[in-house]
Write an enzyme that holds these catalytic residues in place. Structure first.
Site, PDB file in Angstrom:
ATOM      1  N   VAL A 167      34.731  27.434  35.755  1.00  0.00           N
ATOM      2  CA  VAL A 167      36.018  27.863  36.152  1.00  0.00           C
ATOM      3  C   VAL A 167      36.807  26.557  36.378  1.00  0.00           C
ATOM      4  O   VAL A 167      37.134  25.796  37.034  1.00  0.00           O
ATOM      5  CB  VAL A 167      36.488  27.983  37.957  1.00  0.00           C
ATOM      6  CG1 VAL A 167      37.309  28.430  38.892  1.00  0.00           C
ATOM      7  CG2 VAL A 167      35.328  29.698  38.206  1.00  0.00           C
ATOM      8  N   HIS A 178      36.706  22.633  42.336  1.00  0.00           N
ATOM      9  CA  HIS A 178      36.428  23.041  43.572  1.00  0.00           C
ATOM     10  C   HIS A 178      34.971  22.617  43.825  1.00  0.00           C
ATOM     11  O   HIS A 178      34.766  21.171  42.933  1.00  0.00           O
ATOM     12  CB  HIS A 178      35.727  24.554  43.829  1.00  0.00           C
ATOM     13  CG  HIS A 178      35.126  24.987  42.027  1.00  0.00           C
ATOM     14  ND1 HIS A 178      36.217  24.786  40.520  1.00  0.00           N
ATOM     15  CD2 HIS A 178      33.586  24.678  41.991  1.00  0.00           C
ATOM     16  CE1 HIS A 178      35.040  25.325  39.223  1.00  0.00           C
ATOM     17  NE2 HIS A 178      33.821  25.080  40.409  1.00  0.00           N
ATOM     18  N   HIS A 230      31.145  22.273  44.754  1.00  0.00           N
ATOM     19  CA  HIS A 230      30.316  23.219  45.445  1.00  0.00           C
ATOM     20  C   HIS A 230      29.622  22.840  47.186  1.00  0.00           C
ATOM     21  O   HIS A 230      29.057  21.481  46.983  1.00  0.00           O
ATOM     22  CB  HIS A 230      29.675  23.247  44.501  1.00  0.00           C
ATOM     23  CG  HIS A 230      29.695  23.847  43.220  1.00  0.00           C
ATOM     24  ND1 HIS A 230      29.259  25.005  43.074  1.00  0.00           N
ATOM     25  CD2 HIS A 230      30.676  23.666  42.414  1.00  0.00           C
ATOM     26  CE1 HIS A 230      30.053  25.488  41.901  1.00  0.00           C
ATOM     27  NE2 HIS A 230      30.636  24.364  41.102  1.00  0.00           N
TER      28      HIS A 230
HETATM   29  P1  5GP Z   1      31.731  25.756  37.739  1.00  0.00           P
HETATM   30  O1  5GP Z   1      31.164  26.274  37.072  1.00  0.00           O
HETATM   31  O2  5GP Z   1      32.829  26.269  37.808  1.00  0.00           O
HETATM   32  O3  5GP Z   1      31.567  24.934  39.121  1.00  0.00           O
HETATM   33  O4  5GP Z   1      31.554  27.018  39.557  1.00  0.00           O
HETATM   34  C1  5GP Z   1      32.887  27.810  39.516  1.00  0.00           C
HETATM   35  C2  5GP Z   1      31.967  28.407  40.328  1.00  0.00           C
HETATM   36  O5  5GP Z   1      32.851  29.907  40.487  1.00  0.00           O
HETATM   37  C3  5GP Z   1      30.768  29.671  40.151  1.00  0.00           C
HETATM   38  O6  5GP Z   1      29.087  29.509  40.887  1.00  0.00           O
HETATM   39  C4  5GP Z   1      30.302  31.352  40.359  1.00  0.00           C
HETATM   40  O7  5GP Z   1      30.586  31.477  40.482  1.00  0.00           O
HETATM   41  C5  5GP Z   1      32.056  31.334  41.032  1.00  0.00           C
HETATM   42  N1  5GP Z   1      32.867  32.184  40.884  1.00  0.00           N
HETATM   43  C6  5GP Z   1      33.190  32.311  39.768  1.00  0.00           C
HETATM   44  N2  5GP Z   1      34.484  33.708  39.792  1.00  0.00           N
HETATM   45  C7  5GP Z   1      34.668  33.946  41.387  1.00  0.00           C
HETATM   46  C8  5GP Z   1      35.618  34.741  42.105  1.00  0.00           C
HETATM   47  O8  5GP Z   1      35.921  35.474  41.785  1.00  0.00           O
HETATM   48  N3  5GP Z   1      34.333  35.082  43.609  1.00  0.00           N
HETATM   49  C9  5GP Z   1      33.753  33.853  44.184  1.00  0.00           C
HETATM   50  N4  5GP Z   1      33.442  34.015  45.511  1.00  0.00           N
HETATM   51  N5  5GP Z   1      32.908  32.801  42.964  1.00  0.00           N
HETATM   52  C10 5GP Z   1      33.301  33.375  41.881  1.00  0.00           C
END
Ligand code: 5GP
Ligand code: ZN
Length: 114
Positions: free
Chosen positions: A97, A101, A103
């Site tokens: 995404v 963000h 985590h």
């Molecule tokens: P990344 O992989 O970019 O570090 O983390 C993206 C995170 O966003 C993932 O852990 C994924 O599960 C979470 N995520 C993606 N779409 C959504 C959504 O629509 N709602 C929520 N609550 N989390 C999401």
């Protein structure tokens, strides 16, 4: 703000999320696919695509993300046992995404990295 960004949509309340905290600058909600008993995303309301896009002007905002994650870890009671804060950047960093963000992962023994 970006029209098609899922985290902008969550911040604007156009897409539902399990919101745990919100102020003028950030929102925190449960990850939809939790990787640990506590898996919270702490997200600035401002659309910043990746860590590469951060500048000095974002320093306070990034600090606020970390401090909010610290507070949420304490609320969840995982502060003493420990937790992990992660920001993925771009493809090899595992970012899916493209709105930054932080985590917050905790509530189980996390594997060593590397
Ligand atoms: P990344 O992989 O970019 O570090 O983390 C993206 C995170 O966003 C993932 O852990 C994924 O599960 C979470 N995520 C993606 N779409 C959504 C959504 O629509 N709602 C929520 N609550 N989390 C999401
Ligand atoms: Zn966005």
């Amino acid at each position: 703000m970006a029209e098609d960004c899922i985290f902008c949509k969550i911040a604007r309340k156009e897409v539902p999320a399990d919101i745990l905290f919100e102020d003028d600058d950030l929102v925190a909600f449960n990850d939809i696919q939790p990787q640990a008993p506590t898996h919270v995303l702490v997200v600035p309301k401002k659309h910043i695509p990746t860590v590469n896009d951060l500048t000095e002007e974002h320093a306070a905002l990034v600090g606020a993300l970390a401090l909010r994650a610290q507070a949420l870890a304490a609320e969840r009671g995982v502060d003493g046992a420990g937790y992990r804060l992660v920001m993925n950047c771009n493809a090899e960093g595992g970012q899916t995404v493209f709105h930054i963000h932080l985590h917050l992962l905790g509530g189980r023994q996390l594997r060593r990295m590397g």
